[in-house]
Each structure stands twice: as structure tokens, then as C-alpha cells.
Scaffold this active site. Structure first.
Site, mmCIF file in Angstrom:
data_model
loop_
_atom_site.group_PDB
_atom_site.id
_atom_site.type_symbol
_atom_site.label_atom_id
_atom_site.label_comp_id
_atom_site.label_asym_id
_atom_site.label_seq_id
_atom_site.Cartn_x
_atom_site.Cartn_y
_atom_site.Cartn_z
ATOM 1 N N SER A 1 0.845 -1.250 -0.075
ATOM 2 C CA SER A 1 0.079 0.052 0.129
ATOM 3 C C SER A 1 0.979 1.207 0.158
ATOM 4 O O SER A 1 2.049 1.310 0.241
ATOM 5 C CB SER A 1 -0.875 0.039 1.377
ATOM 6 O OG SER A 1 -1.746 -1.314 1.330
HETATM 7 N N1 SAH Z 1 -1.001 -4.312 3.890
HETATM 8 C C1 SAH Z 1 -0.290 -4.795 2.540
HETATM 9 C C2 SAH Z 1 -1.384 -4.685 1.637
HETATM 10 C C3 SAH Z 1 -1.519 -5.861 0.640
HETATM 11 S S1 SAH Z 1 -2.483 -5.662 -0.996
HETATM 12 C C4 SAH Z 1 0.663 -4.169 2.205
HETATM 13 O O1 SAH Z 1 0.807 -2.915 2.500
HETATM 14 O O2 SAH Z 1 1.818 -4.951 1.864
HETATM 15 C C5 SAH Z 1 -3.831 -6.871 -0.026
HETATM 16 C C6 SAH Z 1 -3.473 -8.218 0.285
HETATM 17 O O3 SAH Z 1 -4.755 -8.827 0.961
HETATM 18 C C7 SAH Z 1 -3.161 -9.027 -0.558
HETATM 19 O O4 SAH Z 1 -1.733 -9.647 -0.568
HETATM 20 C C8 SAH Z 1 -3.981 -10.264 -1.137
HETATM 21 O O5 SAH Z 1 -3.621 -11.278 -1.300
HETATM 22 C C9 SAH Z 1 -4.759 -10.024 0.308
HETATM 23 N N2 SAH Z 1 -6.102 -10.754 0.300
HETATM 24 C C10 SAH Z 1 -6.946 -10.737 -0.518
HETATM 25 N N3 SAH Z 1 -8.109 -11.223 -0.242
HETATM 26 C C11 SAH Z 1 -8.107 -12.193 0.914
HETATM 27 C C12 SAH Z 1 -8.602 -12.789 1.869
HETATM 28 N N4 SAH Z 1 -9.768 -13.055 1.823
HETATM 29 N N5 SAH Z 1 -7.931 -13.393 2.871
HETATM 30 C C13 SAH Z 1 -6.431 -12.846 3.168
HETATM 31 N N6 SAH Z 1 -5.858 -12.069 2.417
HETATM 32 C C14 SAH Z 1 -6.438 -11.600 1.367
#
Ligand code: SAH
Length: 214
Positions: free
Chosen positions: A62
Site C-alpha cells: 500500500s
Molecule cells: N498491507 C499490505 C497490502 C497488500 S494488498 C501491504 O501493504 O503490503 C492486499 C492483500 O490482501 C493481498 O496480499 C491479497 O492477497 C490479500 N487478500 C485478498 N483477499 C484476502 C482474503 N480473503 N484473505 C486474506 N488475504 C486476502
């Protein structure tokens, strides 16, 4: 730290402040956690730009100012047990780990969890537990939580997450369709229901049900 790095870091903190991240504890945590550790290859050199960047499995780390604003809205207290859905790179997790007593973070891609865990170990973040699971079902094993943060967008706040929030607890999450502008909302659980506050427009990858392929 070289002069160049110190300068980049100062500009990074300045950019966060100018975008509304003013909470002292949040700024200190963001100063402490090196975003470059959560990126690989050429992207690591751009860690201090206020931009989302690609990580493995087609996901994104993010944007720092959004991480700051979400963390600020969450108002994490030192005794809090926090649940994060969407570990991704682990950057947001690391910031929460500085502010909270205990952090549980759930990710549907095993590969991302393994990579994030290696960084947590290297940084000696011992109060984090990373779990591979479908976070749209929450994490009942450790509920209730004082704080819940979701870093992927669902059309509505998932019912299991609302149920796992402690009374008086706060949840911050993006809601809306994945191909449109989403809204960041703050949910506060009261004795007799939930209060909803709309914070701002955001753009996140979608919350997907079930486990990932890798
Ligand atoms: N806070 C993280 C954001 C990553 S993007 C950072 O700054 O790196 C969001 C993440 O949510 C992705 O890695 C995606 O795989 C995960 N995601 C999406 N749906 C999900 C679910 N149902 N359960 C767990 N993770 C999920």
C-alpha cells in the site's frame, strides 16, 4: 545511514504529514520501520516514494500515506490485540506490531506469508503471528479483537469480521467494487450496534474468497 538516505527519509515523513498523518506515535512507528525491507529488486530503491508498488502474486504494497491514515484512524493502544486481513508484504503489519501488544495477520497467498515472516524475524518483531487463511471469515481462533484492519476491498464489511470486533473496538476497511473508487470506512462497535464513519476515497486490490494458488 548515508546523508542521501537521511534526506529521503526526512522527505518521506514530511510527505506523510502534509497528507494528514499527524499522530506522533504513528509517525514514529513509520520512521522506525524501513519500507525497503518489504520490497524486492529495483522497487526497494523506491521505498520512500509515497506510492503503492508491486509485490509477488500480483498484489501491491500500500501507499505509505494511506497506511499512515488507516493506522491513525485505527487509534491502536499499547495493550491492543489487533487483526489484520491482507498481510501482503507485511509492511502495515510491522507498523501495527510497533504500536500494539499482539498482531494476527491473515493472508490467502502462502508465498506472501512466508516472505513477510522472514522479514518479521529479521526485524525481531516477536509479537506478530502470520496465518495463511481466507480472512473474509475472520480469525475466530483469537477473537474478539480490539482493532481490525482490512487492506483489501470488499463490497460490504464482512459479517464475520464485524462479529469478531470487541465492544468499543474499531475496524478500518475499504469498501466498494474493485474496479471503481472505494471508500475507506471506520466502524466502531457499540453495546447496541455499529457506528459507521466515511473517511476518504481509496483504491485497493479486492478481497478474494478462498486460498490463493501459491
Ligand atoms: N498491507 C499490505 C497490502 C497488500 S494488498 C501491504 O501493504 O503490503 C492486499 C492483500 O490482501 C493481498 O496480499 C491479497 O492477497 C490479500 N487478500 C485478498 N483477499 C484476502 C482474503 N480473503 N484473505 C486474506 N488475504 C486476502
Amino acid at each position: 545511514m548515508s546523508d542521501d538516505e537521511a534526506e529521503r527519509k526526512m522527505q518521506f515523513l514530511f510527505a506523510l504529514r502534509s497528507r494528514g498523518v499527524t499522530d506522533k506515535r504513528v509517525l514514529e512507528a513509520m520512521e522506525k520501520v524501513d519500507r525497503g525491507r518489504f520490497l524486492t529488486g529495483l522497487f526497494a530503491e523506491r521505498a520512500y516514494e509515497d506510492m503503492p508498488l508491486p509485490i509477488a502474486c500480483g498484489q501491491t504494497i500500500s501507499q505509505p500515506s494511506v497506511v499512515g491514515l488507516m493506522t491513525q484512524a485505527l487509534n491502536v493502544q499499547p495493550r491492543d490485540k489487533v487483526l489484520e486481513i491482507g498481510t501482503g508484504s507485511g509492511y502495515q503489519t510491522a507498523i501495527l506490531s510497533v504500536l500494539a501488544r499482539r498482531v494476527y495477520t491473515v493472508e490467502r497467498h502462502r508465498r506472501l506469508t512466508r516472505a513477510a515472516e522472514a522479514v518479521f524475524r529479521a526485524l525481531d518483531l516477536t509479537n506478530v503471528t502470520a496465518v495463511v487463511a481466507d480472512g473474509s471469515r475472520g480469525y475466530p481462533e483469537q477473537a474478539p479483537f480490539d482493532r481490525i484492519i482490512v487492506t483489501a476491498a470488499a463490497e460490504d464489511p464482512p459479517g464475520p469480521l464485524l462479529a469478531e470486533l470487541r465492544i468499543g473496538g474499531i475496524m478500518v476497511l475499504p469498501v466498494g467494487q474493485s474496479d471503481a473508487v472505494q471508500r475507506l470506512i471506520k466502524v466502531t462497535r457499540r453495546e447496541d450496534g455499529y457506528d459507521y464513519e466515511e473517511l476518504r476515497a481509496v483504491r485497493f486490490v479486492p478481497l478474494v474468497e478462498g486460498l490463493g494458488q501459491d
